[in-house]
Design a protein around this motif. Structure first.
Motif, PDB file in Angstrom:
ATOM      1  N   PHE A  60    -100.072  -9.986 -39.350  1.00  0.00           N
ATOM      2  CA  PHE A  60    -101.391  -9.369 -39.258  1.00  0.00           C
ATOM      3  C   PHE A  60    -101.291  -7.883 -38.925  1.00  0.00           C
ATOM      4  N   SER A  61    -102.209  -7.144 -39.493  1.00  0.00           N
ATOM      5  CA  SER A  61    -102.305  -5.710 -39.243  1.00  0.00           C
ATOM      6  C   SER A  61    -103.288  -5.441 -38.117  1.00  0.00           C
ATOM      7  N   GLY A  62    -102.845  -4.703 -37.106  1.00  0.00           N
ATOM      8  CA  GLY A  62    -103.762  -4.278 -36.063  1.00  0.00           C
ATOM      9  C   GLY A  62    -104.761  -3.250 -36.570  1.00  0.00           C
ATOM     10  N   THR A  63    -104.354  -2.496 -37.584  1.00  0.00           N
ATOM     11  CA  THR A  63    -105.228  -1.471 -38.140  1.00  0.00           C
ATOM     12  C   THR A  63    -106.447  -2.083 -38.825  1.00  0.00           C
ATOM     13  N   THR A  64    -106.214  -3.114 -39.632  1.00  0.00           N
ATOM     14  CA  THR A  64    -107.297  -3.690 -40.426  1.00  0.00           C
ATOM     15  C   THR A  64    -107.837  -4.996 -39.857  1.00  0.00           C
ATOM     16  N   ASN A  65    -107.071  -5.624 -38.946  1.00  0.00           N
ATOM     17  CA  ASN A  65    -107.425  -6.952 -38.418  1.00  0.00           C
ATOM     18  C   ASN A  65    -107.406  -7.998 -39.533  1.00  0.00           C
ATOM     19  N   GLN A  66    -106.537  -7.782 -40.522  1.00  0.00           N
ATOM     20  CA  GLN A  66    -106.404  -8.691 -41.649  1.00  0.00           C
ATOM     21  C   GLN A  66    -104.921  -8.976 -41.899  1.00  0.00           C
ATOM     22  N   PRO A  67    -104.615 -10.082 -42.600  1.00  0.00           N
ATOM     23  CA  PRO A  67    -103.214 -10.314 -42.978  1.00  0.00           C
ATOM     24  C   PRO A  67    -102.701  -9.172 -43.851  1.00  0.00           C
ATOM     25  N   TYR A  68    -101.397  -8.864 -43.696  1.00  0.00           N
ATOM     26  CA  TYR A  68    -100.804  -7.846 -44.543  1.00  0.00           C
ATOM     27  C   TYR A  68    -100.717  -8.327 -45.989  1.00  0.00           C
ATOM     28  N   PHE A  69    -100.684  -7.369 -46.908  1.00  0.00           N
ATOM     29  CA  PHE A  69    -100.407  -7.639 -48.319  1.00  0.00           C
ATOM     30  C   PHE A  69     -99.146  -8.492 -48.417  1.00  0.00           C
ATOM     31  N   ASP A  70     -99.207  -9.564 -49.188  1.00  0.00           N
ATOM     32  CA  ASP A  70     -98.092 -10.508 -49.200  1.00  0.00           C
ATOM     33  C   ASP A  70     -97.931 -11.117 -50.591  1.00  0.00           C
ATOM     34  N   SER A  71     -97.772 -10.269 -51.601  1.00  0.00           N
ATOM     35  CA  SER A  71     -97.635 -10.731 -52.979  1.00  0.00           C
ATOM     36  C   SER A  71     -96.345 -10.190 -53.580  1.00  0.00           C
ATOM     37  N   ASN A  72     -95.934 -10.782 -54.696  1.00  0.00           N
ATOM     38  CA  ASN A  72     -94.752 -10.308 -55.393  1.00  0.00           C
ATOM     39  C   ASN A  72     -95.010  -8.940 -56.015  1.00  0.00           C
ATOM     40  N   LEU A  73     -93.956  -8.130 -56.063  1.00  0.00           N
ATOM     41  CA  LEU A  73     -94.076  -6.794 -56.645  1.00  0.00           C
ATOM     42  C   LEU A  73     -93.137  -6.598 -57.826  1.00  0.00           C
ATOM     43  N   GLY A  74     -92.701  -7.692 -58.439  1.00  0.00           N
ATOM     44  CA  GLY A  74     -91.849  -7.583 -59.612  1.00  0.00           C
ATOM     45  C   GLY A  74     -90.504  -6.952 -59.296  1.00  0.00           C
ATOM     46  N   LEU A  75     -90.156  -5.902 -60.040  1.00  0.00           N
ATOM     47  CA  LEU A  75     -88.858  -5.245 -59.890  1.00  0.00           C
ATOM     48  C   LEU A  75     -88.639  -4.724 -58.479  1.00  0.00           C
ATOM     49  N   LEU A  76     -89.711  -4.288 -57.813  1.00  0.00           N
ATOM     50  CA  LEU A  76     -89.562  -3.744 -56.458  1.00  0.00           C
ATOM     51  C   LEU A  76     -89.095  -4.787 -55.455  1.00  0.00           C
ATOM     52  N   ASP A  77     -89.280  -6.062 -55.760  1.00  0.00           N
ATOM     53  CA  ASP A  77     -88.790  -7.100 -54.859  1.00  0.00           C
ATOM     54  C   ASP A  77     -87.269  -7.080 -54.774  1.00  0.00           C
ATOM     55  N   GLN A  78     -86.630  -6.635 -55.842  1.00  0.00           N
ATOM     56  CA  GLN A  78     -85.163  -6.600 -55.880  1.00  0.00           C
ATOM     57  C   GLN A  78     -84.597  -5.197 -55.732  1.00  0.00           C
ATOM     58  N   LYS A  79     -85.399  -4.174 -56.027  1.00  0.00           N
ATOM     59  CA  LYS A  79     -84.899  -2.798 -55.993  1.00  0.00           C
ATOM     60  C   LYS A  79     -85.951  -1.884 -55.381  1.00  0.00           C
ATOM     61  N   LEU A  80     -86.208  -2.107 -54.106  1.00  0.00           N
ATOM     62  CA  LEU A  80     -87.142  -1.236 -53.395  1.00  0.00           C
ATOM     63  C   LEU A  80     -86.381  -0.009 -52.880  1.00  0.00           C
ATOM     64  N   PRO A  81     -86.872   1.202 -53.134  1.00  0.00           N
ATOM     65  CA  PRO A  81     -86.196   2.383 -52.595  1.00  0.00           C
ATOM     66  C   PRO A  81     -86.033   2.294 -51.089  1.00  0.00           C
ATOM     67  N   CYS A  82     -84.894   2.744 -50.621  1.00  0.00           N
ATOM     68  CA  CYS A  82     -84.613   2.747 -49.186  1.00  0.00           C
ATOM     69  C   CYS A  82     -83.719   3.933 -48.864  1.00  0.00           C
ATOM     70  N   TRP A  83     -83.504   4.187 -47.577  1.00  0.00           N
ATOM     71  CA  TRP A  83     -82.655   5.285 -47.123  1.00  0.00           C
ATOM     72  C   TRP A  83     -81.670   4.719 -46.119  1.00  0.00           C
ATOM     73  N   VAL A  84     -80.390   5.001 -46.324  1.00  0.00           N
ATOM     74  CA  VAL A  84     -79.348   4.312 -45.564  1.00  0.00           C
ATOM     75  C   VAL A  84     -78.264   5.282 -45.075  1.00  0.00           C
ATOM     76  N   SER A  85     -77.527   4.823 -44.069  1.00  0.00           N
ATOM     77  CA  SER A  85     -76.232   5.397 -43.713  1.00  0.00           C
ATOM     78  C   SER A  85     -75.260   4.248 -43.549  1.00  0.00           C
ATOM     79  N   GLN A  86     -73.992   4.514 -43.911  1.00  0.00           N
ATOM     80  CA  GLN A  86     -72.981   3.463 -43.850  1.00  0.00           C
ATOM     81  C   GLN A  86     -71.784   3.916 -43.047  1.00  0.00           C
TER      82      GLN A  86
END
Length: 237
Positions: A211-237
């Motif tokens: 749940f979002s405190g901002t909206t008082n509603q459940p967060y978006f929770d649906s599939n996003l296609g390609l982004l489900d497998q390749k969401l941009p991120c920022w990393v250090s290794q």
């Protein structure tokens, strides 16, 4: 490197002050129930160390809750303090969360035993946490922040993995610039920091529910296609 006993820091504000910008979930009972639900999900996922940090002087779990969790083999620690309400009302929730993370790093005994930690906003849990943990182990990731799933100009600050050193040196100073009333949110500040200090990559998307405190509603929770497998991120290794 993350181990089988990975630590999750959960940040909460059970009883926030009136007047915080864009905060619709103000009922204390609702905030506590949704936050507890997330904690119990983390425990069911097999997480073995949880630190619950509250900025409003509250203790989220009662003794019976803690007993149940310890019977599952979970180490749980609750730390809390009274935030500067006037400052949080002036600057916003993201500013308050940065101060709370700093407090937890300085006062949690469990956090003293690790070099890395997962941070998750209260009322939220990661459904594919075991996959995320495996990704981090396999690639020897030290720190990772994911792009907001719906907005390419923002970093999702609800859930990330970082070293304590990186958090103290770069993330917390970035959160000092949060100013919600002028639409400078923690997600903007984290994006600027990530682009400057980390390397861009792509990974599976953390499947965040709750749940979002901002909206008082459940967060978006649906599939996003390609982004489900390749969401941009920022990393250090």
């Amino acid at each position: 490197m993350v181990s089988s006993s990975a630590l999750v820091l959960i940040t909460t504000a059970s009883n926030p002050p009136e007047g915080v910008f864009a905060l619709r979930m103000t009922n204390v009972a609702t905030r506590k129930i949704t936050a507890k639900a997330a904690v119990f999900f983390w425990a069911a996922m097999g997480v073995q160390k949880i630190v619950i940090a509250d900025a409003t002087g509250q203790t989220l779990l009662d003794e019976s809750d803690v007993l149940l969790l310890t019977q599952m083999g979970l180490e749980v620690e609750q730390v809390h303090y009274l935030q500067d309400n006037d400052r949080v009302i002036e600057k916003g929730k993201g500013y308050g969360e940065g101060a709370l993370i700093k407090f937890a790093l300085e006062h949690s005994k469990l956090l003293q035993t690790v070099d890395h930690f997962f941070k998750c906003t209260g009322k939220v849990y990661c459904r594919n946490f075991l996959e995320i943990k495996s990704l981090i182990q396999k690639n020897k990731i030290q720190t990772i922040f994911w792009r907001d799933e719906l907005n390419p100009s923002l970093v999702d600050t609800r859930f990330f993995y970082a070293t304590k050193k990186f958090t103290s040196e770069y993330l917390l100073p970035a959160f000092e610039h949060v100013d919600d009333r002028h639409h400078i949110f923690s997600e903007h500040c984290a994006m600027k920091m990530a682009r400057e200090k980390l390397k861009q990559a792509a990974s599976i998307r953390p499947m965040l529910s709750g749940f979002s405190g901002t909206t008082n509603q459940p967060y978006f929770d649906s599939n996003l296609g390609l982004l489900d497998q390749k969401l941009p991120c920022w990393v250090s290794q």
